[in-house]
Design a protein around this motif. Structure first.
Motif, PDB file in Angstrom:
ATOM      1  N   ARG A 223       0.842  -1.207   0.000  1.00 47.32           N
ATOM      2  CA  ARG A 223       0.000   0.000   0.000  1.00 47.32           C
ATOM      3  C   ARG A 223       0.875   1.256   0.000  1.00 47.32           C
ATOM      4  O   ARG A 223       1.866   1.324   0.726  1.00 47.32           O
ATOM      5  CB  ARG A 223      -0.922  -0.003   1.211  1.00 47.32           C
ATOM      6  N   PRO A 224       0.510   2.268  -0.779  1.00 41.47           N
ATOM      7  CA  PRO A 224       1.282   3.514  -0.792  1.00 41.47           C
ATOM      8  C   PRO A 224       1.392   4.181   0.575  1.00 41.47           C
ATOM      9  O   PRO A 224       2.322   4.932   0.832  1.00 41.47           O
ATOM     10  CB  PRO A 224       0.506   4.410  -1.762  1.00 41.47           C
ATOM     11  N   SER A 225       0.471   3.874   1.468  1.00 38.11           N
ATOM     12  CA  SER A 225       0.486   4.491   2.796  1.00 38.11           C
ATOM     13  C   SER A 225       1.340   3.718   3.808  1.00 38.11           C
ATOM     14  O   SER A 225       1.519   4.178   4.938  1.00 38.11           O
ATOM     15  CB  SER A 225      -0.939   4.612   3.322  1.00 38.11           C
ATOM     16  N   ASP A 226       1.867   2.559   3.433  1.00 38.94           N
ATOM     17  CA  ASP A 226       2.672   1.758   4.365  1.00 38.94           C
ATOM     18  C   ASP A 226       3.953   2.510   4.737  1.00 38.94           C
ATOM     19  O   ASP A 226       4.719   2.908   3.861  1.00 38.94           O
ATOM     20  CB  ASP A 226       3.045   0.401   3.748  1.00 38.94           C
ATOM     21  N   THR A 227       4.151   2.713   6.026  1.00 40.06           N
ATOM     22  CA  THR A 227       5.355   3.402   6.488  1.00 40.06           C
ATOM     23  C   THR A 227       6.330   2.471   7.197  1.00 40.06           C
ATOM     24  O   THR A 227       7.402   2.894   7.609  1.00 40.06           O
ATOM     25  CB  THR A 227       4.989   4.563   7.440  1.00 40.06           C
ATOM     26  N   LYS A 228       5.934   1.230   7.345  1.00 45.60           N
ATOM     27  CA  LYS A 228       6.854   0.218   7.865  1.00 45.60           C
ATOM     28  C   LYS A 228       6.500  -1.113   7.203  1.00 45.60           C
ATOM     29  O   LYS A 228       5.357  -1.349   6.828  1.00 45.60           O
ATOM     30  CB  LYS A 228       6.805   0.120   9.386  1.00 45.60           C
ATOM     31  N   PRO A 229       7.492  -1.974   7.049  1.00 47.44           N
ATOM     32  CA  PRO A 229       7.246  -3.248   6.382  1.00 47.44           C
ATOM     33  C   PRO A 229       6.311  -4.144   7.188  1.00 47.44           C
ATOM     34  O   PRO A 229       6.356  -4.167   8.416  1.00 47.44           O
ATOM     35  CB  PRO A 229       8.631  -3.881   6.282  1.00 47.44           C
ATOM     36  N   SER A 230       5.488  -4.902   6.481  1.00 52.29           N
ATOM     37  CA  SER A 230       4.643  -5.905   7.126  1.00 52.29           C
ATOM     38  C   SER A 230       5.481  -7.148   7.403  1.00 52.29           C
ATOM     39  O   SER A 230       6.668  -7.206   7.080  1.00 52.29           O
ATOM     40  CB  SER A 230       3.460  -6.261   6.216  1.00 52.29           C
ATOM     41  N   LYS A 231       4.842  -8.147   7.950  1.00 48.26           N
ATOM     42  CA  LYS A 231       5.553  -9.398   8.259  1.00 48.26           C
ATOM     43  C   LYS A 231       6.040 -10.119   7.005  1.00 48.26           C
ATOM     44  O   LYS A 231       6.889 -11.006   7.095  1.00 48.26           O
ATOM     45  CB  LYS A 231       4.668 -10.317   9.099  1.00 48.26           C
ATOM     46  N   LEU A 232       5.554  -9.722   5.846  1.00 48.22           N
ATOM     47  CA  LEU A 232       6.027 -10.345   4.604  1.00 48.22           C
ATOM     48  C   LEU A 232       7.494 -10.036   4.323  1.00 48.22           C
ATOM     49  O   LEU A 232       8.117 -10.680   3.489  1.00 48.22           O
ATOM     50  CB  LEU A 232       5.152  -9.915   3.432  1.00 48.22           C
ATOM     51  N   ILE A 233       8.060  -9.078   5.056  1.00 54.46           N
ATOM     52  CA  ILE A 233       9.487  -8.783   4.917  1.00 54.46           C
ATOM     53  C   ILE A 233      10.329 -10.009   5.270  1.00 54.46           C
ATOM     54  O   ILE A 233      11.464 -10.154   4.821  1.00 54.46           O
ATOM     55  CB  ILE A 233       9.900  -7.556   5.771  1.00 54.46           C
ATOM     56  N   TYR A 234       9.743 -10.920   6.054  1.00 52.89           N
ATOM     57  CA  TYR A 234      10.482 -12.124   6.428  1.00 52.89           C
ATOM     58  C   TYR A 234      10.760 -13.041   5.236  1.00 52.89           C
ATOM     59  O   TYR A 234      11.611 -13.926   5.317  1.00 52.89           O
ATOM     60  CB  TYR A 234       9.773 -12.873   7.558  1.00 52.89           C
ATOM     61  N   LEU A 235      10.061 -12.822   4.130  1.00 56.41           N
ATOM     62  CA  LEU A 235      10.387 -13.562   2.906  1.00 56.41           C
ATOM     63  C   LEU A 235      11.819 -13.254   2.459  1.00 56.41           C
ATOM     64  O   LEU A 235      12.484 -14.107   1.874  1.00 56.41           O
ATOM     65  CB  LEU A 235       9.408 -13.220   1.781  1.00 56.41           C
ATOM     66  N   THR A 236      12.294 -12.036   2.751  1.00 53.77           N
ATOM     67  CA  THR A 236      13.677 -11.703   2.380  1.00 53.77           C
ATOM     68  C   THR A 236      14.664 -12.552   3.177  1.00 53.77           C
ATOM     69  O   THR A 236      15.666 -13.012   2.633  1.00 53.77           O
ATOM     70  CB  THR A 236      13.979 -10.211   2.589  1.00 53.77           C
ATOM     71  N   PHE A 237      14.357 -12.761   4.460  1.00 53.48           N
ATOM     72  CA  PHE A 237      15.228 -13.601   5.278  1.00 53.48           C
ATOM     73  C   PHE A 237      15.188 -15.057   4.806  1.00 53.48           C
ATOM     74  O   PHE A 237      16.218 -15.733   4.762  1.00 53.48           O
ATOM     75  CB  PHE A 237      14.821 -13.526   6.753  1.00 53.48           C
ATOM     76  N   LEU A 238      13.999 -15.511   4.444  1.00 54.62           N
ATOM     77  CA  LEU A 238      13.863 -16.876   3.931  1.00 54.62           C
ATOM     78  C   LEU A 238      14.652 -17.034   2.629  1.00 54.62           C
ATOM     79  O   LEU A 238      15.348 -18.033   2.430  1.00 54.62           O
ATOM     80  CB  LEU A 238      12.381 -17.204   3.717  1.00 54.62           C
ATOM     81  N   GLY A 239      14.562 -16.031   1.756  1.00 54.97           N
ATOM     82  CA  GLY A 239      15.333 -16.059   0.513  1.00 54.97           C
ATOM     83  C   GLY A 239      16.826 -16.039   0.778  1.00 54.97           C
ATOM     84  O   GLY A 239      17.597 -16.743   0.123  1.00 54.97           O
ATOM     85  N   GLY A 240      17.253 -15.238   1.746  1.00 59.49           N
ATOM     86  CA  GLY A 240      18.664 -15.191   2.105  1.00 59.49           C
ATOM     87  C   GLY A 240      19.161 -16.507   2.674  1.00 59.49           C
ATOM     88  O   GLY A 240      20.258 -16.970   2.354  1.00 59.49           O
ATOM     89  N   ALA A 241      18.343 -17.124   3.505  1.00 57.08           N
ATOM     90  CA  ALA A 241      18.713 -18.427   4.075  1.00 57.08           C
ATOM     91  C   ALA A 241      18.786 -19.487   2.985  1.00 57.08           C
ATOM     92  O   ALA A 241      19.690 -20.329   2.977  1.00 57.08           O
ATOM     93  CB  ALA A 241      17.701 -18.835   5.144  1.00 57.08           C
ATOM     94  N   SER A 242      17.852 -19.419   2.052  1.00 56.58           N
ATOM     95  CA  SER A 242      17.847 -20.354   0.929  1.00 56.58           C
ATOM     96  C   SER A 242      19.107 -20.183   0.082  1.00 56.58           C
ATOM     97  O   SER A 242      19.759 -21.157  -0.296  1.00 56.58           O
ATOM     98  CB  SER A 242      16.588 -20.116   0.093  1.00 56.58           C
ATOM     99  N   LEU A 243      19.460 -18.939  -0.194  1.00 55.35           N
ATOM    100  CA  LEU A 243      20.667 -18.650  -0.972  1.00 55.35           C
ATOM    101  C   LEU A 243      21.909 -19.134  -0.234  1.00 55.35           C
ATOM    102  O   LEU A 243      22.791 -19.766  -0.829  1.00 55.35           O
ATOM    103  CB  LEU A 243      20.759 -17.156  -1.258  1.00 55.35           C
TER     104      LEU A 243
END
Length: 134
Positions: A102-122
């Motif tokens: 959403r354009p109004s989001d001022t902080k990341p939602s819990k979906l930011i944890y997908l980045t950690f999952l991707g990093g762990a996978s890598l």
């Protein structure tokens, strides 16, 4: 290259137009002063990071597919390595993009944890591949 690595490379190549489309979209946001992008530093930063990670990780993953076939690993482990390395350029950018949809989001939602999952996978995929190459 093995058929399995060629399949993964094909999947990665199919994602390249999506990465290019994302770049064009970001450029349009900049040129048109789209509300919720320029005026939202969190969203702007995460979307730029998502686009950059997608491009770099797709290229990295394509190169890694060549090495998977050369590694001294069993076929099932090679399959896991391929999947882990290819998951990273999908999961990490998704985490960056979807965490501030959403354009109004001022902080990341819990979906930011997908980045950690991707990093762990890598990390798991490249560590295993590196060991298999030694």
């Amino acid at each position: 290259m093995s058929p399995a690595s060629l399949t993964m490379a094909g999947i990665l190549l199919i994602t390249v137009p999506g990465v290019a489309y994302g770049g064009v979209s970001l450029l349009q946001f900049l040129m048109r002063n789209v509300p919720g992008y320029l005026d939202n530093p969190v969203r702007r930063g995460l979307w730029r990071a998502g686009h950059a990670h997608a491009g770099v990780l797709v290229l990295f993953s394509l190169v890694a597919m060549v090495y998977v076939d050369q590694a001294d690993l069993s076929d099932p482990v090679k399959g896991l390595v391929r999947a882990a390395i290819v998951a990273a350029p999908i999961l990490m950018p998704l985490g960056f993009f979807l965490s501030v949809v959403r354009p109004s989001d001022t902080k990341p939602s819990k979906l930011i944890y997908l980045t950690f999952l991707g990093g762990a996978s890598l990390a798991a995929g490249t560590l295993t591949l590196g060991i298999g190459l030694l």
